[in-house]
Design a protein around this motif. Structure first.
Motif, mmCIF file in Angstrom:
data_model
loop_
_atom_site.group_PDB
_atom_site.id
_atom_site.type_symbol
_atom_site.label_atom_id
_atom_site.label_comp_id
_atom_site.label_asym_id
_atom_site.label_seq_id
_atom_site.Cartn_x
_atom_site.Cartn_y
_atom_site.Cartn_z
ATOM 1 N N SER A 178 -49.929 3.023 -40.724
ATOM 2 C CA SER A 178 -48.973 3.703 -39.721
ATOM 3 C C SER A 178 -48.709 3.375 -38.368
ATOM 4 O O SER A 178 -47.448 3.376 -37.871
ATOM 5 C CB SER A 178 -49.650 5.158 -39.780
ATOM 6 O OG SER A 178 -49.300 5.632 -41.287
ATOM 7 N N PRO A 179 -49.816 3.164 -37.696
ATOM 8 C CA PRO A 179 -49.599 2.860 -36.248
ATOM 9 C C PRO A 179 -48.282 1.521 -36.117
ATOM 10 O O PRO A 179 -47.511 1.850 -35.088
ATOM 11 C CB PRO A 179 -50.810 2.656 -35.631
ATOM 12 C CG PRO A 179 -51.836 3.156 -36.525
ATOM 13 C CD PRO A 179 -51.178 3.260 -37.721
ATOM 14 N N VAL A 180 -48.807 0.466 -36.787
ATOM 15 C CA VAL A 180 -47.845 -0.553 -36.480
ATOM 16 C C VAL A 180 -46.632 -0.140 -37.260
ATOM 17 O O VAL A 180 -45.501 -0.625 -36.741
ATOM 18 C CB VAL A 180 -48.331 -1.673 -37.133
ATOM 19 C CG1 VAL A 180 -47.655 -2.807 -37.014
ATOM 20 C CG2 VAL A 180 -49.537 -2.145 -36.169
ATOM 21 N N GLY A 181 -46.703 0.228 -38.435
ATOM 22 C CA GLY A 181 -45.382 0.483 -39.512
ATOM 23 C C GLY A 181 -44.239 1.629 -38.718
ATOM 24 O O GLY A 181 -43.284 1.346 -38.847
ATOM 25 N N LEU A 182 -44.927 2.707 -38.186
ATOM 26 C CA LEU A 182 -44.082 3.706 -37.403
ATOM 27 C C LEU A 182 -43.298 2.998 -36.280
ATOM 28 O O LEU A 182 -42.080 3.167 -36.267
ATOM 29 C CB LEU A 182 -44.986 4.740 -36.977
ATOM 30 C CG LEU A 182 -45.087 5.931 -37.912
ATOM 31 C CD1 LEU A 182 -46.219 7.186 -37.465
ATOM 32 C CD2 LEU A 182 -43.541 6.577 -38.286
ATOM 33 N N GLY A 183 -44.013 2.197 -35.565
ATOM 34 C CA GLY A 183 -43.188 1.591 -34.559
ATOM 35 C C GLY A 183 -42.323 0.531 -34.918
ATOM 36 O O GLY A 183 -41.161 0.659 -34.372
ATOM 37 N N VAL A 184 -42.480 -0.147 -35.956
ATOM 38 C CA VAL A 184 -41.414 -1.127 -36.432
ATOM 39 C C VAL A 184 -40.482 -0.409 -36.963
ATOM 40 O O VAL A 184 -39.119 -0.598 -36.836
ATOM 41 C CB VAL A 184 -42.206 -2.120 -37.339
ATOM 42 C CG1 VAL A 184 -41.189 -3.008 -38.116
ATOM 43 C CG2 VAL A 184 -43.305 -3.019 -36.636
ATOM 44 N N ALA A 185 -40.586 0.576 -37.794
ATOM 45 C CA ALA A 185 -39.560 1.310 -38.581
ATOM 46 C C ALA A 185 -38.690 2.215 -37.635
ATOM 47 O O ALA A 185 -37.558 1.945 -37.578
ATOM 48 C CB ALA A 185 -40.368 2.403 -39.265
ATOM 49 N N ALA A 186 -39.258 2.669 -36.460
ATOM 50 C CA ALA A 186 -38.503 3.390 -35.464
ATOM 51 C C ALA A 186 -37.624 2.222 -34.738
ATOM 52 O O ALA A 186 -36.297 2.612 -34.425
ATOM 53 C CB ALA A 186 -39.385 4.058 -34.390
ATOM 54 N N ALA A 187 -37.986 1.333 -34.349
ATOM 55 C CA ALA A 187 -37.198 0.290 -33.724
ATOM 56 C C ALA A 187 -36.218 -0.291 -34.636
ATOM 57 O O ALA A 187 -34.954 -0.260 -34.192
ATOM 58 C CB ALA A 187 -38.291 -0.802 -33.429
ATOM 59 N N GLY A 188 -36.514 -0.620 -35.855
ATOM 60 C CA GLY A 188 -35.548 -0.877 -36.820
ATOM 61 C C GLY A 188 -34.533 -0.077 -37.259
ATOM 62 O O GLY A 188 -33.365 -0.229 -37.254
ATOM 63 N N ALA A 582 -43.625 -6.056 -33.615
ATOM 64 C CA ALA A 582 -44.701 -6.105 -34.337
ATOM 65 C C ALA A 582 -45.862 -6.867 -33.982
ATOM 66 O O ALA A 582 -47.174 -6.385 -33.964
ATOM 67 C CB ALA A 582 -44.511 -6.481 -36.048
ATOM 68 N N VAL A 583 -45.666 -7.993 -33.360
ATOM 69 C CA VAL A 583 -46.880 -8.728 -32.911
ATOM 70 C C VAL A 583 -47.794 -8.146 -32.035
ATOM 71 O O VAL A 583 -48.925 -7.941 -32.088
ATOM 72 C CB VAL A 583 -46.509 -10.370 -32.585
ATOM 73 C CG1 VAL A 583 -47.491 -10.843 -31.855
ATOM 74 C CG2 VAL A 583 -46.064 -11.143 -33.887
ATOM 75 N N PRO A 584 -46.940 -7.561 -30.693
ATOM 76 C CA PRO A 584 -47.816 -7.021 -29.780
ATOM 77 C C PRO A 584 -48.626 -5.648 -30.192
ATOM 78 O O PRO A 584 -49.841 -5.313 -29.978
ATOM 79 C CB PRO A 584 -46.685 -6.611 -28.847
ATOM 80 C CG PRO A 584 -45.728 -7.485 -28.895
ATOM 81 C CD PRO A 584 -45.596 -7.691 -30.297
ATOM 82 N N LEU A 585 -47.712 -4.957 -31.243
ATOM 83 C CA LEU A 585 -48.418 -3.691 -31.816
ATOM 84 C C LEU A 585 -49.754 -4.095 -32.672
ATOM 85 O O LEU A 585 -50.431 -3.395 -32.731
ATOM 86 C CB LEU A 585 -47.437 -2.932 -32.592
ATOM 87 C CG LEU A 585 -46.513 -1.913 -31.913
ATOM 88 C CD1 LEU A 585 -45.556 -1.295 -32.996
ATOM 89 C CD2 LEU A 585 -47.310 -0.866 -31.254
ATOM 90 N N ILE A 586 -49.542 -4.873 -33.288
ATOM 91 C CA ILE A 586 -50.598 -5.446 -34.383
ATOM 92 C C ILE A 586 -51.755 -5.928 -33.153
ATOM 93 O O ILE A 586 -53.080 -5.483 -33.611
ATOM 94 C CB ILE A 586 -50.134 -6.632 -35.088
ATOM 95 C CG1 ILE A 586 -49.200 -6.339 -36.129
ATOM 96 C CG2 ILE A 586 -51.382 -7.085 -35.807
ATOM 97 C CD1 ILE A 586 -48.597 -7.393 -37.168
ATOM 98 N N LEU A 587 -51.663 -6.527 -32.402
ATOM 99 C CA LEU A 587 -53.028 -6.986 -31.564
ATOM 100 C C LEU A 587 -53.435 -5.875 -30.896
ATOM 101 O O LEU A 587 -54.534 -5.927 -30.296
ATOM 102 C CB LEU A 587 -52.280 -8.080 -30.572
ATOM 103 C CG LEU A 587 -51.935 -9.455 -31.323
ATOM 104 C CD1 LEU A 587 -51.434 -10.542 -30.443
ATOM 105 C CD2 LEU A 587 -52.777 -9.909 -32.097
ATOM 106 N N GLN A 588 -52.482 -4.946 -30.476
ATOM 107 C CA GLN A 588 -53.061 -3.748 -29.840
ATOM 108 C C GLN A 588 -53.886 -2.747 -30.710
ATOM 109 O O GLN A 588 -54.802 -2.430 -30.373
ATOM 110 C CB GLN A 588 -51.981 -2.804 -29.247
ATOM 111 C CG GLN A 588 -52.334 -1.420 -28.321
ATOM 112 C CD GLN A 588 -52.775 -1.942 -27.263
ATOM 113 O OE1 GLN A 588 -52.566 -3.037 -26.680
ATOM 114 N NE2 GLN A 588 -53.918 -1.088 -26.773
#
Length: 592
Positions: A178-188, A582-588
């Motif tokens: 969810s933390p990464v998926g939500l960020g990517v989905a919201a941006a998309g 996604a890449v910065p979110l994943i690494l965070q």
């Protein structure tokens, strides 16, 4: 490379080419690849079919069934009614429907969510006088974006979670994505709603919904059955058989009675006037062979071909349905299902000649006539999706909280670690059967067997890739870049390669093959495997460049009138945005 590795790579390369070619179904290709690996001794015979009992496969089956029960509950239809007031402006219209689609896809099968929202989207585009092409591709992409949010949102997430469990002893949990998926989905979703739809060709945006794909008036003619015809006293189906499925008898006038969509078993009488939908060449052939008298063009519109008893409905051919790859003649649409085929449209353009010989493709739009009461069962048997919400019920009428509550309970059991996903969701299926939230027949109809076969067949092949050292062969050249490229750059490269693969082959198969490669790269770099597995999960579901990358993309191709080359216009910048976010979110969230 060893002999085993060479043979395995040859099998995988052949499978990849066949996936991209699309001539054979992906489940057939997967089984062929598995059997080739078994015969060549790469996969042990005793392990050949162990993939079908893998927890990831069982979890996918459970989620598919529970998605059907959510459709039956009426919950989504209620939500769409709540959102209808937001359709005033194009941006808010697309954002509301895309946001709802993404939210549904987080907990449902992507195609199931798309199938629920598609008729609503078409109706809303008609009422707002906007082209369907403006709305449908954003919805398709939103269904893929929403799948990134949870474990059960898409099969690749389930596969990645299971693979992580095999490597570390602990699988990814329900909301670890969810933390990464939500960020990517919201941006998309924000991108497709604010900018993405504007990148589509202007001629597609100008095609206003409500303008019919089918101009039936040009193809409807009256013919009379004279006394001397050899077909007097014979059944209507015999006349249709003579025409080889290229004509449809949409009505029959006998004295003062007009019968719409007459039964194929009706016996013809001298003087009957048949109202036929057909191209000129097929009609002339039939008139000559059956001895029919031409009366002239019938002054009928589409509205005259429907009544309280008879409906006229547009449906879309869904991927993997019984219609795909078949013709109306081979399916015996009229005699077996009581349906007249009046039109076929492909990529927004009608096909007007010899309809009975047209081999249906996924995404084709068909115009069908038949008895309203029998249509839902016929459509379910054929696996096609009605495009007009007002014509036919999409599920059981009424709204029931039983199915959503049971589903929520299963999610809770998984989220709190009480039960693993494959046990919790199959238990939920059993409870729903016992509470009549879903029938046993619907259970078997809900399972997308091609996906199940694909996963069960490819899992042993993916395991063989790791067992033979094939993953090291692939990852070593990438690891050679470690001296000049930082780990985040290698992660980005891995995601780009995975994105390209998922656009030409099934995303679940991509996850099976790329997960071990991602782990091998992480281990070679001496870093955590989690960010690389999460990157593969995000990339596997980023199938935006072609209509063949995912079933949701195919589903909207016909109704939206899209061409193959339209998808990259919105998909390529969306892929770039996903990498940037996604890449910065994943690494965070999942540090190296």
């Amino acid at each position: 490379m060893t002999t085993e590795q060479i043979m395995l790579f040859a099998i995988l390369a052949t499978a990849l080419l066949l996936f991209a070619w699309g001539r054979w179904r992906y489940d057939v290709v997967a089984v062929a690849a598995l059997l080739a690996a078994v015969v060549l001794g790469i996969v042990p015979m005793r392990e050949a079919f162990q993939g079908f009992g893998h927890p990831a496969v069982i979890t996918v089956v459970g989620v598919l069934i529970l998605s059907r029960s959510l459709r039956n509950s009426g919950l989504i239809e209620w939500l769409t009614r709540v959102l209808r007031p937001t359709t005033g402006r194009p941006t808010s219209h697309i954002m509301a429907l895309s946001g709802l689609t993404a939210a549904c896809s987080a907990f449902m099968n992507n195609v199931g969510a798309m199938a629920l929202i598609l008729p609503v989207a078409l109706q809303s585009s008609h009422s707002s006088k906007r082209p369907a092409s403006m709305i449908l591709m954003p919805l398709s992409f939103a269904s893929l974006l929403g799948g990134l949010i949870t474990l059960i949102g898409t099969p690749p997430n389930i596969i990645i979670a299971s693979y992580r469990g095999g490597e570390t002893g602990e699988a990814f949990g329900m909301f670890d994505f969810s933390p990464v998926g939500l960020g990517v989905a919201a941006a998309g979703v924000a991108f497709v709603s604010l900018l993405g739809w504007r990148l589509l060709p202007t001629e597609r945006q100008g095609e206003v919904e409500g303008k019919s794909l089918f101009q039936l008036e040009d193809y409807i003619t009256e013919v009379r059955l004279p006394e001397g015809s050899s077909y007097v006293g014979r059944r209507l189906v015999e006349l249709e058989t003579l025409a080889q499925g290229d004509v449809a008898v949409v009505a029959l006038v006998r004295r003062k009675d007009r019968m719409l969509a007459p039964s194929g078993y009706l016996r013809l009488q001298a003087g009957d006037i048949l109202i036929i939908e057909s191209d000129t060449a097929a009609l002339q052939r039939l008139a000559k062979q059956a001895g029919l008298d031409m009366v002239g063009e019938a002054e009928l519109s589409a509205e005259n071909l429907r009544s309280e008893r008879v409906g006229l409905v547009e449906v879309v051919v869904t991927p993997g349905s019984r219609l795909e790859g078949r013709t109306a003649r081979s399916l015996r649409l009229h005699t077996r299902y009581g349906l007249n085929l009046l039109g076929v449209a492909r990529q927004g353009h009608p096909i007007t000649e010899r309809l009975g010989q047209v081999r249906f493709l996924a995404g084709d739009v068909l115009l069908l006539q038949g008895e309203r009461d029998a249509m839902p069962e016929a459509f379910q048997a054929l696996g096609c999706l009605p495009l007009a919400e007002r014509e036919l019920p999409l599920g059981r009428r009424g709204t029931s909280a039983t199915a959503p509550l049971i589903f929520a309970g299963a999610i809770g059991l998984v989220a709190f670690g009480v039960l693993p996903p494959h046990i919790a969701f199959i238990l939920a299926v059993l409870v729903q059967v016992l509470t009549n939230a879903i029938s046993v027949r619907e259970i078997y109809d809900a399972v997308e067997w091609p996906i199940v076969i694909l996963l069960g067949a490819m899992l042993p092949v993916g395991q063989a890739l790791e067992a033979t050292g094939g993953t090291a062969v692939i990852s070593d050249p990438i690891l050679g870049l470690a001296g000049s490229v930082p780990p985040w750059g290698i992660l980005t490269l891995l995601m780009m390669v995975t994105m390209l693969l998922s656009d030409i082959m099934n995303n679940a198969a991509t996850a099976v093959l790329m997960a071990p490669i991602g782990v091998s790269i992480a281990q070679g770099l001496g870093v955590s495997i989690d960010p690389f597995l999460m990157g593969v999960a995000i990339a596997c579901s980023s199938t935006y460049l072609t209509p063949i990358g995912h079933q949701s993309n195919l589903l909207v191709m016909g109704p939206g009138g899209y061409k193959f080359g339209d998808y990259w216009r919105m998909g390529l910048p969306l892929d770039a945005l996903i990498l940037i976010v996604a890449v910065p979110l994943i690494l965070q969230v999942w540090p190296l």
